[in-house]
Every structure is written in C-alpha cells, then in structure tokens.
Scaffold this motif. Structure first.
Motif, PDB file in Angstrom:
ATOM      1  N   HIS A   5       0.852  -1.204   0.000  1.00 26.98           N
ATOM      2  CA  HIS A   5       0.000   0.000   0.000  1.00 26.98           C
ATOM      3  C   HIS A   5       0.887   1.253   0.000  1.00 26.98           C
ATOM      4  O   HIS A   5       1.739   1.409   0.863  1.00 26.98           O
ATOM      5  CB  HIS A   5      -0.893  -0.027   1.241  1.00 26.98           C
ATOM      6  CG  HIS A   5      -1.848   1.124   1.290  1.00 26.98           C
ATOM      7  ND1 HIS A   5      -2.821   1.315   0.334  1.00 26.98           N
ATOM      8  CD2 HIS A   5      -1.977   2.129   2.168  1.00 26.98           C
ATOM      9  CE1 HIS A   5      -3.507   2.394   0.640  1.00 26.98           C
ATOM     10  NE2 HIS A   5      -3.018   2.907   1.758  1.00 26.98           N
ATOM     11  N   ARG A   6       0.668   2.125  -0.961  1.00 24.81           N
ATOM     12  CA  ARG A   6       1.484   3.331  -1.071  1.00 24.81           C
ATOM     13  C   ARG A   6       0.842   4.456  -0.271  1.00 24.81           C
ATOM     14  O   ARG A   6      -0.365   4.640  -0.298  1.00 24.81           O
ATOM     15  CB  ARG A   6       1.618   3.784  -2.511  1.00 24.81           C
ATOM     16  CG  ARG A   6       2.544   2.920  -3.294  1.00 24.81           C
ATOM     17  CD  ARG A   6       2.900   3.617  -4.551  1.00 24.81           C
ATOM     18  NE  ARG A   6       2.451   2.821  -5.676  1.00 24.81           N
ATOM     19  CZ  ARG A   6       2.531   3.205  -6.913  1.00 24.81           C
ATOM     20  NH1 ARG A   6       2.986   4.377  -7.206  1.00 24.81           N
ATOM     21  NH2 ARG A   6       2.136   2.428  -7.869  1.00 24.81           N
ATOM     22  N   ARG A   7       1.679   5.241   0.387  1.00 26.95           N
ATOM     23  CA  ARG A   7       1.195   6.406   1.111  1.00 26.95           C
ATOM     24  C   ARG A   7       1.476   7.645   0.285  1.00 26.95           C
ATOM     25  O   ARG A   7       2.507   7.743  -0.348  1.00 26.95           O
ATOM     26  CB  ARG A   7       1.896   6.534   2.458  1.00 26.95           C
ATOM     27  CG  ARG A   7       1.574   5.403   3.358  1.00 26.95           C
ATOM     28  CD  ARG A   7       2.210   5.600   4.680  1.00 26.95           C
ATOM     29  NE  ARG A   7       1.913   4.450   5.511  1.00 26.95           N
ATOM     30  CZ  ARG A   7       2.025   4.432   6.790  1.00 26.95           C
ATOM     31  NH1 ARG A   7       2.467   5.492   7.421  1.00 26.95           N
ATOM     32  NH2 ARG A   7       1.731   3.370   7.473  1.00 26.95           N
ATOM     33  N   GLY A   8       0.560   8.623   0.345  1.00 21.83           N
ATOM     34  CA  GLY A   8       0.735   9.859  -0.395  1.00 21.83           C
ATOM     35  C   GLY A   8      -0.589  10.328  -0.970  1.00 21.83           C
ATOM     36  O   GLY A   8      -1.634   9.703  -0.776  1.00 21.83           O
ATOM     37  N   PHE A   9      -0.520  11.458  -1.668  1.00 21.41           N
ATOM     38  CA  PHE A   9      -1.718  12.054  -2.252  1.00 21.41           C
ATOM     39  C   PHE A   9      -1.788  11.694  -3.728  1.00 21.41           C
ATOM     40  O   PHE A   9      -0.767  11.652  -4.420  1.00 21.41           O
ATOM     41  CB  PHE A   9      -1.684  13.581  -2.141  1.00 21.41           C
ATOM     42  CG  PHE A   9      -1.759  14.073  -0.727  1.00 21.41           C
ATOM     43  CD1 PHE A   9      -2.945  13.976   0.004  1.00 21.41           C
ATOM     44  CD2 PHE A   9      -0.655  14.666  -0.129  1.00 21.41           C
ATOM     45  CE1 PHE A   9      -3.017  14.444   1.289  1.00 21.41           C
ATOM     46  CE2 PHE A   9      -0.722  15.129   1.156  1.00 21.41           C
ATOM     47  CZ  PHE A   9      -1.899  15.024   1.882  1.00 21.41           C
ATOM     48  N   THR A  10      -2.983  11.518  -4.179  1.00 21.91           N
ATOM     49  CA  THR A  10      -3.165  11.339  -5.615  1.00 21.91           C
ATOM     50  C   THR A  10      -3.222  12.718  -6.251  1.00 21.91           C
ATOM     51  O   THR A  10      -3.380  13.738  -5.557  1.00 21.91           O
ATOM     52  CB  THR A  10      -4.473  10.576  -5.924  1.00 21.91           C
ATOM     53  OG1 THR A  10      -5.572  11.380  -5.511  1.00 21.91           O
ATOM     54  CG2 THR A  10      -4.501   9.221  -5.237  1.00 21.91           C
ATOM     55  N   GLU A  13      -6.527  14.495  -5.399  1.00 19.31           N
ATOM     56  CA  GLU A  13      -6.553  15.033  -4.028  1.00 19.31           C
ATOM     57  C   GLU A  13      -5.717  16.312  -3.925  1.00 19.31           C
ATOM     58  O   GLU A  13      -6.117  17.282  -3.272  1.00 19.31           O
ATOM     59  CB  GLU A  13      -6.021  13.990  -3.033  1.00 19.31           C
ATOM     60  CG  GLU A  13      -6.932  12.813  -2.861  1.00 19.31           C
ATOM     61  CD  GLU A  13      -6.287  11.712  -2.039  1.00 19.31           C
ATOM     62  OE1 GLU A  13      -7.036  10.973  -1.384  1.00 19.31           O
ATOM     63  OE2 GLU A  13      -5.045  11.592  -2.059  1.00 19.31           O
ATOM     64  N   LEU A  14      -4.580  16.342  -4.559  1.00 17.53           N
ATOM     65  CA  LEU A  14      -3.724  17.515  -4.545  1.00 17.53           C
ATOM     66  C   LEU A  14      -4.416  18.706  -5.221  1.00 17.53           C
ATOM     67  O   LEU A  14      -4.413  19.821  -4.699  1.00 17.53           O
ATOM     68  CB  LEU A  14      -2.402  17.211  -5.236  1.00 17.53           C
ATOM     69  CG  LEU A  14      -1.354  18.302  -5.219  1.00 17.53           C
ATOM     70  CD1 LEU A  14      -0.938  18.624  -3.789  1.00 17.53           C
ATOM     71  CD2 LEU A  14      -0.150  17.888  -6.028  1.00 17.53           C
TER      72      LEU A  14
END
Length: 129
Positions: A5-10, A13-14
């Motif tokens: 599972h990757r963490r961060g914003f798509t 979302e940004l």
C-alpha cells in the motif's frame, strides 16, 4: 500476495486541496482590502483632527485664527498677486514642524528660489492616503 500500500496524495486530491486554498484566499482578499481602506480612512481623519487641533492651538496663542492668506503690502487686487503666507504655513509650529516654519521668510515670494526646499518638503499631515 497483495501489492504494498502506497502512502501519499493522488493528483486529484492535490488539485482539490489547491482549489480549496484558492477559494479561501479569494474570500479573504476583499476583507483584507476593506481593512486597508479603513486604515487609510482612519489615518486621513487623524490628520484632519491634527490640523483642527493646530488651528485651535494657534487661536489659543494668538487670540485669532490664522488668515487664509497674507498678501504683500502693495497688493493690487487683480487676481495675480501671490500670497506671502497662508494658514497652512502659520500652523506649522503647532504640527511639530517648527524647523520648517523657521526656514520660511515672509518677505520673499513663495515662488522665489530661496523657498525651494520649503516648497518641496512634504508635510505628512497635509496628505491623505
């Protein structure tokens, strides 16, 4: 096996976050501009009050309000004679501008080169933002 599972914003979302910040800034700009205008108005009213107090202090000291203009003794009332002094010059000592007032020579025309520095000096109280 499951992919990690990757963490961060798509990207979506940004972009939504940037759009929300832009809307908030757009809502705040008129309020900031209104407060700046109110500050300018308050400063101008303060300057007018200082001029009024200077006129009242002049009256207390001299027993009379300053004349609108003082003209040369050999006045020919043809509308072209220049005033030698005005009320704005007379109240300078009461506006904390005594050094500038002492530079003024009432026996010389205001347009004379001797009054160049006097004429070009900006007096903040006489300016409204």
């Amino acid at each position: 096996m499951r992919p990690p599972h990757r963490r961060g914003f798509t990207l979506v979302e940004l972009l939504v976050g940037i759009a929300i910040i832009g809307i908030l800034v757009a809502l705040l700009l008129p309020a900031v501009q209104a407060s700046r205008e109110a500050a300018r108005r308050t400063r101008c009213l303060n300057h007018l009050k200082q001029i009024g107090l200077a006129l009242a202090n002049y009256h207390d000291v001299h027993g009379i309000l300053p004349p609108a203009s003082i003209r040369p003794p050999d006045l020919v009332d043809n509308g072209r004679d220049e005033p030698r002094s005005t009320w704005a010059i007379a109240v300078l000592p009461f506006l904390d501008q005594a050094p500038l007032f002492h530079q003024f020579d009432p026996d010389v025309s205001l347009t004379d080169p001797a009054h160049e520095e006097f004429r070009t000096t900006s007096i903040p109280v006489y300016l409204c933002p």
